[in-house]
Design a protein around this motif. Structure first.
Motif, PDB file in Angstrom:
ATOM      1  N   ASP A  15      69.105  64.202  12.597  1.00 14.73           N
ATOM      2  CA  ASP A  15      68.975  65.429  13.301  1.00 14.73           C
ATOM      3  C   ASP A  15      69.446  66.942  12.438  1.00 14.73           C
ATOM      4  O   ASP A  15      69.632  68.231  12.157  1.00 14.73           O
ATOM      5  N   ASP A  16      70.729  65.926  11.797  1.00 16.53           N
ATOM      6  CA  ASP A  16      71.029  67.380  10.653  1.00 16.53           C
ATOM      7  C   ASP A  16      70.705  67.847  10.190  1.00 16.53           C
ATOM      8  O   ASP A  16      70.994  69.621   9.467  1.00 16.53           O
ATOM      9  N   HIS A  83      71.062  55.689  13.761  1.00 13.17           N
ATOM     10  CA  HIS A  83      70.523  56.981  12.009  1.00 13.17           C
ATOM     11  C   HIS A  83      70.598  55.225  10.923  1.00 13.17           C
ATOM     12  O   HIS A  83      70.197  55.798  10.137  1.00 13.17           O
ATOM     13  N   ILE A 124      77.753  70.139  13.732  1.00 11.48           N
ATOM     14  CA  ILE A 124      76.804  69.694  14.138  1.00 11.48           C
ATOM     15  C   ILE A 124      77.002  68.675  13.768  1.00 11.48           C
ATOM     16  O   ILE A 124      75.959  67.242  14.314  1.00 11.48           O
ATOM     17  N   MET A 150      76.964  71.039  19.053  1.00 12.22           N
ATOM     18  CA  MET A 150      75.740  70.460  19.246  1.00 12.22           C
ATOM     19  C   MET A 150      77.219  69.490  19.900  1.00 12.22           C
ATOM     20  O   MET A 150      78.049  68.509  19.258  1.00 12.22           O
ATOM     21  N   ASN A 158      75.261  60.359  26.338  1.00 15.67           N
ATOM     22  CA  ASN A 158      74.235  59.091  25.440  1.00 15.67           C
ATOM     23  C   ASN A 158      75.081  58.240  24.729  1.00 15.67           C
ATOM     24  O   ASN A 158      74.380  57.128  23.665  1.00 15.67           O
ATOM     25  N   GLU A 164      79.457  61.897  25.158  1.00 16.17           N
ATOM     26  CA  GLU A 164      77.758  62.477  24.584  1.00 16.17           C
ATOM     27  C   GLU A 164      78.319  61.799  23.107  1.00 16.17           C
ATOM     28  O   GLU A 164      79.890  62.375  22.864  1.00 16.17           O
ATOM     29  N   ASN A 166      78.429  63.162  19.775  1.00 14.91           N
ATOM     30  CA  ASN A 166      79.998  64.196  19.013  1.00 14.91           C
ATOM     31  C   ASN A 166      81.542  64.161  19.698  1.00 14.91           C
ATOM     32  O   ASN A 166      82.181  63.925  19.073  1.00 14.91           O
ATOM     33  N   LEU A 189      73.648  67.684  25.813  1.00 15.56           N
ATOM     34  CA  LEU A 189      72.158  66.973  25.524  1.00 15.56           C
ATOM     35  C   LEU A 189      70.917  67.694  26.870  1.00 15.56           C
ATOM     36  O   LEU A 189      70.663  67.632  25.926  1.00 15.56           O
ATOM     37  N   PHE A 237      68.568  67.567  18.467  1.00 14.17           N
ATOM     38  CA  PHE A 237      70.027  67.987  18.933  1.00 14.17           C
ATOM     39  C   PHE A 237      70.684  68.913  18.069  1.00 14.17           C
ATOM     40  O   PHE A 237      70.730  69.971  18.561  1.00 14.17           O
TER      41      PHE A 237
HETATM   42  C1  BDR Z   1      74.506  64.384  18.083  1.00 16.48           C
HETATM   43  O1  BDR Z   1      75.062  62.807  17.666  1.00 16.48           O
HETATM   44  C2  BDR Z   1      74.730  62.636  16.330  1.00 16.48           C
HETATM   45  O2  BDR Z   1      73.713  61.244  16.798  1.00 16.48           O
HETATM   46  C3  BDR Z   1      73.156  63.366  16.155  1.00 16.48           C
HETATM   47  O3  BDR Z   1      73.054  63.868  14.873  1.00 16.48           O
HETATM   48  C4  BDR Z   1      74.145  65.070  17.129  1.00 16.48           C
HETATM   49  O4  BDR Z   1      74.615  65.257  16.162  1.00 16.48           O
HETATM   50  C5  BDR Z   1      73.763  63.581  19.430  1.00 16.48           C
HETATM   51  O5  BDR Z   1      74.529  63.214  20.187  1.00 16.48           O
END
Ligand code: BDR
Ligand code: CA
Length: 309
Positions: A15-16, A83, A124, A150, A158, A164, A166, A189, A237
């Motif tokens: 998503d980056d 990922h 991000i 983000m 998550n 979350e 990050n 999120l 995200f």
């Molecule tokens: C964030 O964590 C990473 O896995 C994603 O790239 C996003 O920045 C989502 O929680």
């Protein structure tokens, strides 16, 4: 329309890359000064290589500065479940020795903040680079127009029930950033989930055009996690913070003080949002999903037309 000078601080990450592609599709709105990388989704080495592979594939030469290879105090905890082992499983690139800038990421920020009037940071990944840049060069912080980042959740989590990834990865860094007084727009999120792309919408990229093919290959791996969990869509995200800078009017949010839980057994990295009109931090919670996904898709097609591979 203003054209922003931006620096991406990132840990690619599928998503980056979607976020970076979106910005590349809009040179009329974003001047990308460069990229800084940080350990997060995978090791610093891997995420930096992932970004370099993509820029190389697109024949785009923009500088990449490596930053910190771990959080301020915590050991590195990468995210292969989301990922993959490479940090960006799916597309296959020709192996290469990439050229990275010699300077450290925070020295790049110093240089850019000294020469430009205002810079926007699109953060991000974990906030390690940004926090240590703020600590090292506090006298330059007034030149940061905004950090669009983000991270966190209003009530969601998550990586843990209420944390979350990050923010959890480097809570100390997040605390420094949220206490810095620099204007921040936070995409937690909730807004990212609202903006999810359906599996059906991902099919739009299923053809052979260069950038679409890359996006399709990225989604092929990235959507696995959501599919295994019986969802019908995936949040993208990291696209939210850059899209906010593009069309802020499509988002709903509130101003709030954001506090970071550093130590909880179940809540480490949790973000606590306290509504406060005077706060310099805006927390987003909703987006016009259809327009967001249409604009994202059209931006990738626009790149297909521009980039000859
Ligand atoms: C964030 O964590 C990473 O896995 C994603 O790239 C996003 O920045 C989502 O929680
Ligand atoms: Ca990321």
């Amino acid at each position: 329309m203003i054209k922003r000078k931006i620096i991406f601080d990132c840990d690619p990450g599928h998503d980056d890359i979607f976020a970076i592609l979106f910005a590349l599709a809009h040179p009329e709105r974003f001047e990308i000064l460069g990229f800084t990388t940080v350990a997060g989704n995978q090791t610093l080495e891997k995420v930096s290589n992932n970004l370099a592979n993509v820029l190389d594939y697109l024949h785009i030469s923009l500088p990449i500065y490596k930053g910190y290879d771990k959080a301020i105090t915590k050991p590195l905890e990468v995210q292969p479940q989301a990922h993959g082992e490479s940090g960006m499983d799916g597309p296959v690139f020709i192996e290469k020795n990439h050229h990275f800038q010699m300077k450290h990421a925070i020295e790049f920020y110093k240089e850019m903040l000294e020469v430009h009037d205002k810079i926007t940071i699109v953060a991000i990944g974990p906030l390690t680079n940004i926090a240590l840049m703020i600590k090292t060069y506090p006298h330059l912080c007034h030149k940061i127009e905004c950090i669009s980042c983000m991270g966190g959740g209003i009530a969601e989590g998550n990586i843990q029930k209420r944390s979350e990834f990050n923010i959890y990865h480097d809570p100390e860094a997040a605390k420094i950033v949220f206490e810095s007084g620099v204007p921040i727009v936070l995409s937690p999120l909730e807004v990212c989930i609202k903006g999810s792309i359906t599996f059906k919408e991902m099919e739009a990229f299923h053809h052979n055009h260069s950038v679409s093919k890359l996006v399709y290959d990225l989604f092929s791996f990235y959507s696995k996690y959501s599919k295994e969990h019986n969802f019908s869509s995936s949040p993208i995200f990291d696209v939210c913070p850059i899209y906010y800078l593009y069309k802020p009017e499509l988002f709903k949010g509130f101003n709030a003080n954001v506090y970071i839980e550093l130590n909880g057994n179940y809540t480490q990295g949790m973000t606590i949002t306290e509504k406060c009109e005077k706060s310099q931090t805006r927390v987003l919670y909703d987006v016009d999903r259809k327009t967001f996904i249409d604009d994202f898709t059209e931006s990738i097609f626009e790149l297909d037309r521009k980039v000859i591979i």
